[in-house]
Enzyme design. Structure first.
Site, PDB file in Angstrom:
ATOM      1  N   LYS A 128      11.774  -3.672  15.843  1.00  0.00           N
ATOM      2  CA  LYS A 128      12.687  -3.378  14.754  1.00  0.00           C
ATOM      3  C   LYS A 128      11.595  -4.587  14.226  1.00  0.00           C
ATOM      4  O   LYS A 128      12.756  -5.593  13.652  1.00  0.00           O
ATOM      5  CB  LYS A 128      13.896  -2.752  15.173  1.00  0.00           C
ATOM      6  CG  LYS A 128      14.999  -3.034  14.026  1.00  0.00           C
ATOM      7  CD  LYS A 128      16.060  -2.283  14.210  1.00  0.00           C
ATOM      8  CE  LYS A 128      16.564  -3.767  14.859  1.00  0.00           C
ATOM      9  NZ  LYS A 128      18.576  -3.334  14.981  1.00  0.00           N
ATOM     10  N   TYR A 163      18.293  -8.087  17.942  1.00  0.00           N
ATOM     11  CA  TYR A 163      16.438  -8.441  18.678  1.00  0.00           C
ATOM     12  C   TYR A 163      16.770  -9.836  18.478  1.00  0.00           C
ATOM     13  O   TYR A 163      16.771 -10.362  19.785  1.00  0.00           O
ATOM     14  CB  TYR A 163      15.573  -7.847  18.244  1.00  0.00           C
ATOM     15  CG  TYR A 163      15.588  -6.021  18.470  1.00  0.00           C
ATOM     16  CD1 TYR A 163      16.366  -5.758  19.934  1.00  0.00           C
ATOM     17  CD2 TYR A 163      14.982  -5.169  17.941  1.00  0.00           C
ATOM     18  CE1 TYR A 163      16.182  -4.610  19.847  1.00  0.00           C
ATOM     19  CE2 TYR A 163      14.505  -4.287  18.468  1.00  0.00           C
ATOM     20  CZ  TYR A 163      15.636  -3.854  18.943  1.00  0.00           C
ATOM     21  OH  TYR A 163      15.532  -1.967  19.652  1.00  0.00           O
TER      22      TYR A 163
END
Length: 371
Positions: A128, A163
């Site tokens: 991602k 992230y």
């Protein structure tokens, strides 16, 4: 000096494989002492002998985190971060996931005696990083992933991404503490306590189709059926994380971690059909159906299967991720990551994906999670 690992998220797919790997006497850095942590007590299927100590706390709660970790904070040398909190909004994901990491690190770094032994943080993220927040409905249709294969030196996308925040939090402790980032693909492993357990989702789907005599139809699109995809065996992820924690030049670096091969979903569908003894049904664009709606009505069927086969008690909605799996199988690009950087830095691990699938289905059966 004792090397002590703390695995946050030890009952998940990645956490379980990490505990197993760290307890292997041939693992780099051995002997490891291993503490495992999770939000809930250990489930019946979890092999508690894999950890020297099991700790239950809510990492979102700073008070609970401090209470439970302060007792061991001076012992921990390595933090393995593999938990996941996912909501629809990426802004909420950023807040929750970064808060958990900050709460844990604040306790481990600022121990009462001032003698923190923490030296390295191994951070599990995923692809991602290259695709953006694909599960956030407010960004549907806006995301444009990088060209494949995904490479670690790609610049960040102009979208919120938890992230990125986790990487920044880990890097903020440098140089006192080193870190490594491990970007997985879809993770293949065995645990009913993982949010996105794709193999278990497919296994449950195939089991229900077999039980009810339904066709085991592919619920993706023609593109994914015929194009390349990759996955990450959780054992390989554990191997790479431990390698980075024990290899000087791997410190403060980000690495992709996939099996090193690719497959087409039509080939994997043939394998799953064989493993679960269901007829292979070739993909047909004309046969449209919504697997999410279909599975909403199968909760009682799964309960019957669990009861009939004496399986570990699970609920269909708790162990599957059909919404996420449906989205992944409708990609319009090949999902492939480059492993060149890992090889250049000295990590040569690989896994045969088709053999991996067979092995993990067998493991799920041994754990009495599927029949």
């Amino acid at each position: 000096m004792v090397v002590l690992a703390l695995i946050i998220g030890v009952t998940g797919i990645s956490g379980l494989s990490l505990a197993e790997a760290l307890k292997n006497p041939t693992t780099p850095g051995s002997p490891w002492k291993v503490y495992g942590a999770a939000r809930r007590p250990p489930p019946g299927w979890f092999p508690t002998a894999l950890v020297d100590r099991y700790i239950t706390f809510d990492a979102l709660d700073p008070t609970d985190t401090a209470l439970k970790l302060s007792l061991i904070s001076q012992e921990i040398t390595n933090l393995f971060w593999v938990p996941l909190q996912v909501q629809e909004s990426e802004e909420v994901n950023i807040f929750k996931n970064s808060t958990m990491l900050k709460n844990v690190l604040s306790v481990l770094v600022s121990s009462n005696s001032g003698r923190s032994r923490l030296r390295h943080v191994a951070l599990l993220t995923g692809t991602k990083h290259y695709m953006g927040p694909i599960f956030d409905p407010s960004l549907a249709g806006q995301l444009m992933p990088y060209e494949v294969p995904f490479k670690e030196d790609s610049s960040r996308l102009p979208f919120p991404n938890f992230y990125y925040e986790l990487e920044d939090v880990s890097a903020s402790y440098s140089p006192a503490i080193t870190y490594s980032v491990h970007r997985s693909s879809v993770i293949i492993g065995a645990s009913p306590r993982s949010l996105y357990n794709s193999l278990l989702t497919l296994a449950v789907y195939a089991t229900i189709c077999k039980y009810q005599g339904l066709p085991f139809r592919y619920f993706g699109n023609k593109y994914t059926w015929e194009h390349f995809f990759d996955v990450s065996d959780s054992r390989l992820l554990a191997e790479q994380q431990i390698w980075a924690a024990t290899t000087g030049k791997a410190k403060n670096q980000a690495f992709n971690c996939t099996n090193g091969d690719v497959f087409m979903w039509k080939s994997l569908w043939k394998l799953l059909s064989e493993i679960f003894d269901v007829e292979f049904v070739p993909f047909d664009e004309k046969e449209k159906f919504d697997v999410v709606e279909m599975m909403k009505e199968k909760g009682e069927i799964w309960d019957e299967i669990v009861e009939k086969h004496g399986l570990y008690k699970t609920k269909l909605e708790e162990i599957t991720c059909f919404e996420a799996m449906k989205l992944v199988l409708h990609f319009e690009f090949q999902h492939v990551s480059s492993m060149n950087k890992s090889r250049e830095f000295g990590f040569f691990g690989f896994v045969d994906t088709m053999k991996s699938i067979r092995m993990w289905v067998g493991k799920l059966r041994e754990m009495k999670i599927i029949p």
